[in-house]
Design a protein around this motif. Structure first.
Motif, PDB file in Angstrom:
ATOM      1  N   VAL A  74       0.859  -1.182   0.000  1.00  0.00           N
ATOM      2  CA  VAL A  74       0.000   0.000   0.000  1.00  0.00           C
ATOM      3  C   VAL A  74       0.899   1.237   0.000  1.00  0.00           C
ATOM      4  O   VAL A  74       1.772   1.370   0.853  1.00  0.00           O
ATOM      5  CB  VAL A  74      -0.910   0.023   1.252  1.00  0.00           C
ATOM      6  CG1 VAL A  74      -1.792   1.262   1.262  1.00  0.00           C
ATOM      7  CG2 VAL A  74      -1.750  -1.244   1.337  1.00  0.00           C
ATOM      8  N   SER A  75       0.667   2.115  -0.955  1.00  0.00           N
ATOM      9  CA  SER A  75       1.420   3.367  -1.005  1.00  0.00           C
ATOM     10  C   SER A  75       0.853   4.311   0.057  1.00  0.00           C
ATOM     11  O   SER A  75      -0.359   4.545   0.112  1.00  0.00           O
ATOM     12  CB  SER A  75       1.305   4.000  -2.390  1.00  0.00           C
ATOM     13  OG  SER A  75       1.997   5.223  -2.415  1.00  0.00           O
ATOM     14  N   LEU A  76       1.742   4.861   0.891  1.00  0.00           N
ATOM     15  CA  LEU A  76       1.309   5.717   2.002  1.00  0.00           C
ATOM     16  C   LEU A  76       1.656   7.191   1.791  1.00  0.00           C
ATOM     17  O   LEU A  76       1.252   8.033   2.580  1.00  0.00           O
ATOM     18  CB  LEU A  76       1.961   5.229   3.300  1.00  0.00           C
ATOM     19  CG  LEU A  76       1.636   3.795   3.699  1.00  0.00           C
ATOM     20  CD1 LEU A  76       2.501   3.367   4.870  1.00  0.00           C
ATOM     21  CD2 LEU A  76       0.163   3.636   4.030  1.00  0.00           C
ATOM     22  N   GLY A  77       2.431   7.482   0.767  1.00  0.00           N
ATOM     23  CA  GLY A  77       2.865   8.845   0.511  1.00  0.00           C
ATOM     24  C   GLY A  77       4.346   8.871   0.232  1.00  0.00           C
ATOM     25  O   GLY A  77       4.921   7.873  -0.222  1.00  0.00           O
ATOM     26  N   GLY A 122       2.507  12.132   8.124  1.00  0.00           N
ATOM     27  CA  GLY A 122       1.424  12.800   8.845  1.00  0.00           C
ATOM     28  C   GLY A 122       0.111  12.053   8.777  1.00  0.00           C
ATOM     29  O   GLY A 122      -0.907  12.519   9.281  1.00  0.00           O
ATOM     30  N   LYS A 123       0.114  10.858   8.165  1.00  0.00           N
ATOM     31  CA  LYS A 123      -1.101  10.061   8.008  1.00  0.00           C
ATOM     32  C   LYS A 123      -0.911   8.678   8.624  1.00  0.00           C
ATOM     33  O   LYS A 123       0.202   8.173   8.680  1.00  0.00           O
ATOM     34  CB  LYS A 123      -1.440   9.901   6.525  1.00  0.00           C
ATOM     35  CG  LYS A 123      -1.725  11.214   5.815  1.00  0.00           C
ATOM     36  CD  LYS A 123      -2.034  10.995   4.356  1.00  0.00           C
ATOM     37  CE  LYS A 123      -0.751  10.628   3.624  1.00  0.00           C
ATOM     38  NZ  LYS A 123      -0.868  10.616   2.175  1.00  0.00           N
ATOM     39  N   PRO A 124      -2.016   8.045   9.048  1.00  0.00           N
ATOM     40  CA  PRO A 124      -1.928   6.685   9.606  1.00  0.00           C
ATOM     41  C   PRO A 124      -1.889   5.632   8.505  1.00  0.00           C
ATOM     42  O   PRO A 124      -2.181   5.915   7.342  1.00  0.00           O
ATOM     43  CB  PRO A 124      -3.227   6.563  10.407  1.00  0.00           C
ATOM     44  CG  PRO A 124      -4.199   7.404   9.627  1.00  0.00           C
ATOM     45  CD  PRO A 124      -3.379   8.582   9.121  1.00  0.00           C
ATOM     46  N   ILE A 125      -1.558   4.400   8.891  1.00  0.00           N
ATOM     47  CA  ILE A 125      -1.696   3.277   7.967  1.00  0.00           C
ATOM     48  C   ILE A 125      -3.197   2.995   7.809  1.00  0.00           C
ATOM     49  O   ILE A 125      -4.003   3.427   8.637  1.00  0.00           O
ATOM     50  CB  ILE A 125      -0.936   2.024   8.458  1.00  0.00           C
ATOM     51  CG1 ILE A 125      -1.502   1.482   9.766  1.00  0.00           C
ATOM     52  CG2 ILE A 125       0.562   2.311   8.562  1.00  0.00           C
ATOM     53  CD1 ILE A 125      -0.932   0.128  10.193  1.00  0.00           C
TER      54      ILE A 125
END
Length: 147
Positions: A74-77, A122-125
């Motif tokens: 999964v791409s997270l950024g 700055g974002k969750p999984i």
């Protein structure tokens, strides 16, 4: 920035693994028992249990975590952290994740990858990755209150 990154951004990826064949069914219901590792600069970092008060954070080849069956990435950024800055960051964070503090419900591999992701992007999984632990945590605390 240093020469290790030349001002470019680097993908932050979450590699998700199955811990049980039952995930083939549970996954489609939004559940599953998963291990996850965070991939940055071509290497993957995870957290596992052991009996010692030293770090349980480890580094492996991407998508090849021993003992687990790879499911998906999964791409997270992205991050603009250089390879050297990222290694220093992981070494500091590893001090919070000792092998003897691993707990399936409260401090597991997915909590580690979530911590890394939040620090870098700055974002969750995605919530589905650790949903069973959250359900277990909720159930555990509800049972304590009613006991």
């Amino acid at each position: 920035m240093d020469a290790g990154n030349d001002g470019a951004t680097t993908p932050v990826l979450l590699n998700v693994y199955d811990l049980t064949p039952v995930n083939d069914y549970l996954y489609w219901l939004g559940f599953g028992v998963f291990h996850s590792g965070i991939e940055v600069h071509g290497m993957e970092y995870g957290f596992g249990a052991h009996d010692f008060s030293s770090s349980g954070v480890f580094e492996v080849e991407s998508k090849c975590c021993p003992g687990f069956v790879y499911r998906k990435t999964v791409s997270l950024g992205t991050t603009d952290m250089s390879r050297e800055d990222f290694r220093s960051f992981i070494e500091r964070l590893a001090g919070k994740y000792h092998g003897n503090t691993y707990n399936l419900i409260a401090k597991n591999c997915n909590h580690f990858t979530d911590d890394v992701c939040r620090n870098l992007t700055g974002k969750p999984i995605p919530g589905w990755v650790n949903r069973l632990a959250r359900v277990g945590w909720y159930h555990y605390h509800i049972c304590l209150r009613t006991s």
